[in-house]
Design an enzyme around this catalytic site. Structure first.
Site, PDB file in Angstrom:
ATOM      1  N   HIS A  11      14.527 -12.017   2.264  1.00  0.00           N
ATOM      2  CA  HIS A  11      14.391 -11.245   1.019  1.00  0.00           C
ATOM      3  C   HIS A  11      15.705 -10.545   0.659  1.00  0.00           C
ATOM      4  O   HIS A  11      16.513 -10.234   1.532  1.00  0.00           O
ATOM      5  CB  HIS A  11      13.204 -10.260   1.069  1.00  0.00           C
ATOM      6  CG  HIS A  11      13.370  -9.050   1.928  1.00  0.00           C
ATOM      7  ND1 HIS A  11      12.336  -8.479   2.639  1.00  0.00           N
ATOM      8  CD2 HIS A  11      14.439  -8.251   2.190  1.00  0.00           C
ATOM      9  CE1 HIS A  11      12.758  -7.416   3.274  1.00  0.00           C
ATOM     10  NE2 HIS A  11      14.034  -7.252   3.023  1.00  0.00           N
ATOM     11  N   ASP A  37      15.704  -0.642  -4.895  1.00  0.00           N
ATOM     12  CA  ASP A  37      14.260  -0.568  -4.675  1.00  0.00           C
ATOM     13  C   ASP A  37      13.822   0.823  -4.223  1.00  0.00           C
ATOM     14  O   ASP A  37      14.646   1.673  -3.872  1.00  0.00           O
ATOM     15  CB  ASP A  37      13.807  -1.637  -3.662  1.00  0.00           C
ATOM     16  CG  ASP A  37      14.785  -1.835  -2.514  1.00  0.00           C
ATOM     17  OD1 ASP A  37      15.569  -0.910  -2.233  1.00  0.00           O
ATOM     18  OD2 ASP A  37      14.767  -2.905  -1.903  1.00  0.00           O
ATOM     19  N   GLU A  49      10.221 -10.677  -1.910  1.00  0.00           N
ATOM     20  CA  GLU A  49       9.753 -11.413  -0.740  1.00  0.00           C
ATOM     21  C   GLU A  49       9.709 -12.918  -1.041  1.00  0.00           C
ATOM     22  O   GLU A  49       9.734 -13.314  -2.217  1.00  0.00           O
ATOM     23  CB  GLU A  49       8.349 -10.907  -0.361  1.00  0.00           C
ATOM     24  CG  GLU A  49       8.279  -9.414  -0.018  1.00  0.00           C
ATOM     25  CD  GLU A  49       8.852  -9.079   1.370  1.00  0.00           C
ATOM     26  OE1 GLU A  49       9.795  -9.750   1.825  1.00  0.00           O
ATOM     27  OE2 GLU A  49       8.357  -8.108   1.979  1.00  0.00           O
ATOM     28  N   ASN A 107      13.357 -12.269   6.692  1.00  0.00           N
ATOM     29  CA  ASN A 107      12.617 -13.357   6.034  1.00  0.00           C
ATOM     30  C   ASN A 107      13.358 -13.874   4.792  1.00  0.00           C
ATOM     31  O   ASN A 107      12.792 -14.605   3.996  1.00  0.00           O
ATOM     32  CB  ASN A 107      11.202 -12.882   5.644  1.00  0.00           C
ATOM     33  CG  ASN A 107      11.221 -11.758   4.615  1.00  0.00           C
ATOM     34  OD1 ASN A 107      12.285 -11.316   4.181  1.00  0.00           O
ATOM     35  ND2 ASN A 107      10.052 -11.296   4.208  1.00  0.00           N
TER      36      ASN A 107
HETATM   37  C1  F6R Z   1      16.999  -2.148   0.873  1.00  0.00           C
HETATM   38  C2  F6R Z   1      16.861  -3.553   0.558  1.00  0.00           C
HETATM   39  C3  F6R Z   1      16.443  -4.538   1.612  1.00  0.00           C
HETATM   40  C4  F6R Z   1      17.334  -4.489   2.839  1.00  0.00           C
HETATM   41  C5  F6R Z   1      16.876  -5.511   3.868  1.00  0.00           C
HETATM   42  C6  F6R Z   1      17.672  -5.406   5.151  1.00  0.00           C
HETATM   43  O1  F6R Z   1      17.349  -1.420  -0.281  1.00  0.00           O
HETATM   44  O2  F6R Z   1      17.042  -3.909  -0.548  1.00  0.00           O
HETATM   45  O3  F6R Z   1      16.475  -5.841   1.072  1.00  0.00           O
HETATM   46  O4  F6R Z   1      18.655  -4.764   2.474  1.00  0.00           O
HETATM   47  O5  F6R Z   1      15.524  -5.318   4.155  1.00  0.00           O
HETATM   48  O6  F6R Z   1      17.403  -4.187   5.755  1.00  0.00           O
HETATM   49  P1  F6R Z   1      18.287  -3.630   6.952  1.00  0.00           P
HETATM   50  O7  F6R Z   1      19.635  -3.397   6.390  1.00  0.00           O
HETATM   51  O8  F6R Z   1      17.627  -2.353   7.369  1.00  0.00           O
HETATM   52  O9  F6R Z   1      18.275  -4.683   8.001  1.00  0.00           O
END
Ligand code: F6R
Length: 248
Positions: A144, A80, A149, A142
């Site tokens: 994702h 992303d 989302e 959440n």
């Molecule tokens: C980032 C991504 C997100 C993160 C998720 C957890 O490229 O795809 O799905 O993996 O938001 O984020 P952290 O690791 O910062 O807790």
């Protein structure tokens, strides 16, 4: 620990590995990447940003340097990228440069990020390289994965998303001010992620407990996008004891 789910009459085994420290998880996951790269110098890697993979990337850098593994034929596809960023320093491309690409000498011609200008071309590009061999994922509090989302259709391909306020709050720590967190991002879709040949998902910390519980509950629900991983035949979930806290 292995969770077994019946999905359309087929039993799916989600391998779950619980370790005490982030360092132990980083060691195991980086080892998976190293053995892939040793077997397949033209490997296609699916990469994530955020706090979760940082320790794994550090371990991977050390191992690749120690073994002097050649990387010039590797291709990478990130999950992303933010849309509408005013400062490049907050971009996921910059994050990856600092935490992986630059230390390993991976050049910009080898790396790919989704963009709101190309969208479905990203899925086509991944397919043109033969698909992602190994995809690393974190999970949002959440549920994702990437920026898919809750409510994202399971058949989604690369698309633009409006970020949930909870996601913007979670990510504000990477920005100087909370207002700078973008409202939109472009992300691989859930169907895109499911095309990867092998997936590793890492979750650490108590704030991931509920998302992990839902993901492993065996119910495929749009409320927990990560639950789609129940439909994939080769997923390993790495948890620390805190993230696994609601599984017992
Ligand atoms: C980032 C991504 C997100 C993160 C998720 C957890 O490229 O795809 O799905 O993996 O938001 O984020 P952290 O690791 O910062 O807790």
């Amino acid at each position: 620990m292995t969770t077994i789910h019946e999905n359309k009459g087929i039993f799916i085994y989600m391998q779950v590995i619980i370790k005490r420290t982030t360092a132990e998880i980083a060691d195991l996951v980086s080892e998976k990447f190293v053995s892939l790269l040793e077997k397949k110098p033209k490997a296609v890697l699916g990469l994530a940003t955020g706090s979760t993979p940082i320790a794994t990337y550090e371990a991977l850098i050390n191992k690749i340097k120690a073994k002097n593994l050649p990387l010039e034929d590797v291709k990478t596809f990130n999950l992303d990228e933010y849309v509408g960023l005013e400062k490049e320093k907050y971009s996921y491309r910059t994050f990856m440069e600092e935490n992986l690409f630059s230390p390993l000498g991976i050049s910009s011609s080898q790396v790919h990020f989704p963009s709101e200008k190309t969208l479905s071309a990203y899925d086509e590009q991944i397919a043109a390289y033969g698909g992602i061999d190994l995809q690393i994922l974190g999970i949002g509090s959440n549920g994702h994965i990437a920026f898919n989302e809750p409510g994202t259709p399971f058949e989604s391909k690369t698309h633009v998303v409006k970020l949930e306020e909870s996601t913007r709050d979670d990510n504000a720590r990477f920005f100087d001010t909370p207002e700078e967190v973008p409202t939109h991002a472009v992300t691989m879709g859930l169907a895109t992620i499911l095309q990867a040949k092998e997936i590793v998902l890492i979750a650490t910390g108590t704030n991931k407990q509920e998302a992990v519980r839902q993901m492993l509950s065996g119910v495929n629900s749009l409320n927990c996008p990560a639950s789609i991983l129940n439909q994939h035949p080769h997923v390993t979930v790495y948890l620390d004891e805190e993230a696994a806290g609601k599984l017992y």
